[in-house]
Design a protein around this motif. Structure first.
Motif, PDB file in Angstrom:
ATOM      1  N   ASN A   1      52.995  20.175  22.440  1.00 16.86           N
ATOM      2  CA  ASN A   1      53.943  19.653  21.465  1.00 16.86           C
ATOM      3  C   ASN A   1      55.387  19.868  21.914  1.00 16.86           C
ATOM      4  O   ASN A   1      56.260  19.041  21.636  1.00 16.86           O
ATOM      5  N   LEU A   2      55.634  20.964  22.612  1.00 15.81           N
ATOM      6  CA  LEU A   2      56.966  21.192  23.170  1.00 15.81           C
ATOM      7  C   LEU A   2      57.317  20.087  24.157  1.00 15.81           C
ATOM      8  O   LEU A   2      58.453  19.579  24.179  1.00 15.81           O
ATOM      9  N   GLY A   3      56.343  19.704  24.991  1.00 12.12           N
ATOM     10  CA  GLY A   3      56.582  18.619  25.940  1.00 12.12           C
ATOM     11  C   GLY A   3      56.994  17.334  25.245  1.00 12.12           C
ATOM     12  O   GLY A   3      57.881  16.608  25.726  1.00 12.12           O
ATOM     13  N   LEU A   4      56.380  17.037  24.104  1.00 13.66           N
ATOM     14  CA  LEU A   4      56.746  15.835  23.358  1.00 13.66           C
ATOM     15  C   LEU A   4      58.184  15.906  22.865  1.00 13.66           C
ATOM     16  O   LEU A   4      58.926  14.910  22.923  1.00 13.66           O
ATOM     17  N   ALA A   5      58.603  17.073  22.368  1.00  8.18           N
ATOM     18  CA  ALA A   5      59.974  17.230  21.882  1.00  8.18           C
ATOM     19  C   ALA A   5      60.973  17.120  23.026  1.00  8.18           C
ATOM     20  O   ALA A   5      62.045  16.516  22.883  1.00  8.18           O
ATOM     21  N   LEU A   6      60.637  17.692  24.192  1.00  6.76           N
ATOM     22  CA  LEU A   6      61.542  17.613  25.346  1.00  6.76           C
ATOM     23  C   LEU A   6      61.697  16.176  25.827  1.00  6.76           C
ATOM     24  O   LEU A   6      62.781  15.776  26.295  1.00  6.76           O
ATOM     25  N   GLN A   7      60.648  15.396  25.743  1.00  6.34           N
ATOM     26  CA  GLN A   7      60.758  13.979  26.109  1.00  6.34           C
ATOM     27  C   GLN A   7      61.816  13.278  25.275  1.00  6.34           C
ATOM     28  O   GLN A   7      62.560  12.425  25.777  1.00  6.34           O
TER      29      GLN A   7
END
Length: 707
Positions: free
Chosen positions: A572-578
């Motif tokens: 989920n962190l990866g999605l926010a960083l995108q």
């Protein structure tokens, strides 16, 4: 006290005038035949008149007439029309009889009401009644029953010879085969039509089962009944409110006729008023009565003929939530073995008070209303509350067993009560309506069932039901003073809100969850709440807050050694960083998630990471790597029949082919994505996929429509 001498029916030749019949009672104390009015002419054997407004039974009429047709290919000498009380059996039999006589299939008819559910007429007394109707002088009657039966059969033959054709015998309201067996003619040319609330299987007859009417036919019956009393009654055209009334009556003809009579007796009453009264009533049976009919009394008559065990089973079924009940749950409710319970259920089915199919048992809505009233009136004995608690505990325990299969990881041991995840989901699917009703009705009694049900509803993307059950769980936790569980219930409510686009409410729900869980010192659940809050933040564009929330989530789970939850937070962190263009960091976060999930053996969530990683690789023009990962995700989700995730992956793969300059390869993926997402309750993503498909087609010079 001496008996009055009976008045003989008026004679004409060898016939008895039965037209325009008037009910009478003879010495046995029940209405068992019909005497002619004074001065009647053109004597014939006949039937009582049909109530005005009979309608909506064309299929059943056709089937019975085909069986009685003397020239038909599917003849039957004995036909039983059966069904629950109030379903319209008597009227059907009379309509059939009149039609058969009008077609000259029979030279005459004999009719008797056997009163099987009030004061039953003994079969041999019924024979005596028919001997009277056939004008056999009492001094010729033998003393013994067998002799009277033989005399009846011979008298019937003589009357048929006199009239020039066979006779139709109609025996109404039989509750037992022994009431009817003495009335069976000796010759096969005659026909016998019986009505009963029970299955008279020992008669070896052809059976026609009458069920309730559908809404359209119910509305037609109501409207026709109103017009018969007043052709100008405008309420007969209020189809919407008549439909509500029909639904409240469960399509039961007697209930519908009573409603029509109530309206006709009160011209100032609107159809909406009566429909609302029925819908809001704690018991509809209180209102379904008029000056001559009482639906509750009909059900009481049926119950009075049951064995003690079957009558008790009927009352117990009134406690059961939902539209039906399994064999196993019914035995839990009864506190007996399945075999003992089955005996009682079959007795109820034979009386048409329940119906059984594939191991599940169901009652008509109004019978269920009646059964519930039986149980509620006896709660002081203690047995009924215990039975209800026993059933709730059963549903809760099995739901927990089934839930253990939904997110099981390699090395974990789910409940052996279910063979696998597929079997657990099948149980949830079958019992869904029952469990939802149980959650509503048992909110004061415990929190176990809502928490067992919420993960299933999330898995099925049933977010409205998930919201309702989460709110019920919150209320139960507050009542039971369980703040930790209340926090988890708020977290579930936040998830439901986020999935249906109510993002601000989702943020508020997750904040409520965090406040309670921090207070309780539950870092595991607190980490889950931070994760949910981060997802909600991302949906409203608060990306930095989302990044911080996911960082806190994966840190808390790492400290607890919860590798699985840590992996979910990294993904989920990866999605926010995108969202903020930090693509290399996003790629690293997704790789961290993938490694941890592979370590845990959670291939399903790992496939979700392949999907997410593919989307970020597309953003940095690494199309070959992106399409490889996305294809892998599509194949995996298709193999496990996760249609929503497959639709999402196909959408992302289609976008990737468009970005790579190959819209021709994109179109098939986007077409299938639109189909899957449209069928799986995700209107937002479905709309995005439809727009992407239109743009891809436009790029190819093809049709833009996504219909």
């Amino acid at each position: 006290m001496g008996q009055k001498k009976k008045k003989s029916p008026k004679r004409s030749g060898s016939r008895v005038d039965m037209r325009e019949p008037v009910p009478r009672r003879d010495a046995i104390g029940v209405q068992n035949n019909y005497a002619p009015p004074e001065g009647a002419a053109a004597p014939v054997l006949g039937l009582p008149q049909v109530d005005p407004g009979f309608t909506s039974r064309d299929t059943e009429l056709g089937r019975v007439l085909a069986l009685l047709d003397p020239k038909g290919t599917d003849q039957a000498g004995l036909v039983v029309a059966e069904g629950m009380g109030g379903v319209g059996k008597t009227q059907l039999a009379l309509v059939v009889g009149h039609k058969a006589l009008a077609r000259e299939w029979f030279a005459g008819a004999l009719f008797i009401d056997l009163h099987g559910y009030t004061t039953p007429v003994d079969g041999d007394r019924a024979v005596e009644s028919f001997l009277h109707a056939l004008e056999v002088p009492t001094q010729r009657w033998p003393a013994d029953a067998d002799g009277k039966r033989a005399l009846y059969r011979s008298a019937l033959e003589r009357r048929a010879e006199d009239l020039g054709g066979p006779i139709l015998v109609v025996a109404d309201n039989a509750s037992h085969a022994d009431q009817v067996r003495p009335l069976l003619p000796g010759q096969t040319r005659h026909r016998v039509l019986i009505t009963s609330r029970d299955r008279l299987t020992s008669l070896h007859s052809r059976r026609i089962v009458l069920g309730h009417l559908d809404e359209a036919h119910s509305v037609s019956l109501l409207g026709e009944s109103l017009r018969i009393v007043d052709p100008d009654d405008e309420r007969a055209d209020d189809t919407a409110d008549l439909g509500r009334m029909a639904k409240a009556c469960g399509g039961l003809p007697l209930a519908l006729r009573i409603c029509a009579a109530i309206l006709s007796a009160a011209p100032d009453m609107s159809t909406g008023e009566l429909a609302t009264t029925l819908e809001d009533a704690e018991s509809r049976l209180v209102h379904l009565r008029d000056d001559s009919r009482n639906l509750r009394a009909v059900f009481e008559q049926s119950r009075a003929r049951l064995s003690k065990d079957a009558a008790e089973m009927l009352a117990l079924l009134g406690l059961a939530p939902g539209p039906d009940i399994s064999m196993t749950a019914a035995s839990v409710l009864a506190g007996d073995t399945e075999q003992e319970t089955l005996v009682s259920l079959r007795a109820l089915a034979s009386a048409h008070l329940v119906s059984g199919k594939k191991g599940r048992w169901r009652m008509h809505d109004l019978v269920a209303d009646y059964a519930a009233s039986l149980a509620s009136g006896k709660n002081e004995t203690g047995r009924y509350p215990r039975a209800r608690r026993r059933l709730l505990q059963h549903y809760t325990a099995v739901a927990r067993d089934a839930r253990s299969h939904l997110d099981v990881l390699p090395g974990e041991e789910p409940s052996p009560a279910f063979r696998d995840r597929s079997a657990a989901l099948k149980w949830f699917d079958t019992e869904r309506a029952v469990l939802l009703d149980a959650v509503h009705t048992e909110v004061e009694r415990g929190i176990g069932l809502p928490f067992a049900l919420i993960p299933y509803l999330a898995n099925q993307r049933s977010f409205h039901d998930m919201e309702v059950v989460s709110r019920i769980a919150i209320h139960a936790c507050q009542k039971n003073k369980s703040p930790e569980n209340e926090g988890m219930a708020w977290n579930g409510l936040g998830l439901a809100f986020r999935q249906v686009g109510r993002f601000e409410e989702a943020i508020e729900a997750h904040h409520r969850a965090l406040g309670l869980l921090e207070q309780c010192g539950d870092p595991f659940s607190e980490g889950m709440a931070w994760n949910g809050l981060g997802l909600a933040f991302r949906k409203v564009g608060r990306f930095e807050e989302a990044i911080e929330a996911h960082h806190r989530a994966h840190s808390m789970h790492r400290q607890l050694g919860d590798t699985h939850r840590e992996a979910i937070a990294w993904n989920n962190l990866g999605l926010a960083l995108q969202e903020v263009g930090r693509f290399e960091e996003a790629i690293e976060a997704h790789h961290r998630a993938q490694g941890l999930l592979e370590q845990c053996g959670d291939t399903h969530r790992e496939a979700t990471v392949w999907n997410n990683l593919g989307t970020v690789l597309r953003e940095v023009d690494r199309f070959e790597e992106a399409t490889a990962l996305l294809n892998r995700a599509v194949d995996y989700f298709a193999s496990c029949r996760d249609e929503h995730s497959e639709g999402d992956a196909r959408y992302e793969l289609g976008l990737t082919w468009v970005a790579a300059g190959d819209p021709d390869r994109a179109v098939p993926y986007l077409e299938r994505a639109v189909e899957l997402l449209g069928a799986n309750n995700d209107p937002h993503l479905h709309g995005k996929a439809a727009r992407a498909l239109a743009e891809a087609r436009a790029a190819l010079g093809g049709p833009v429509s996504t219909r």
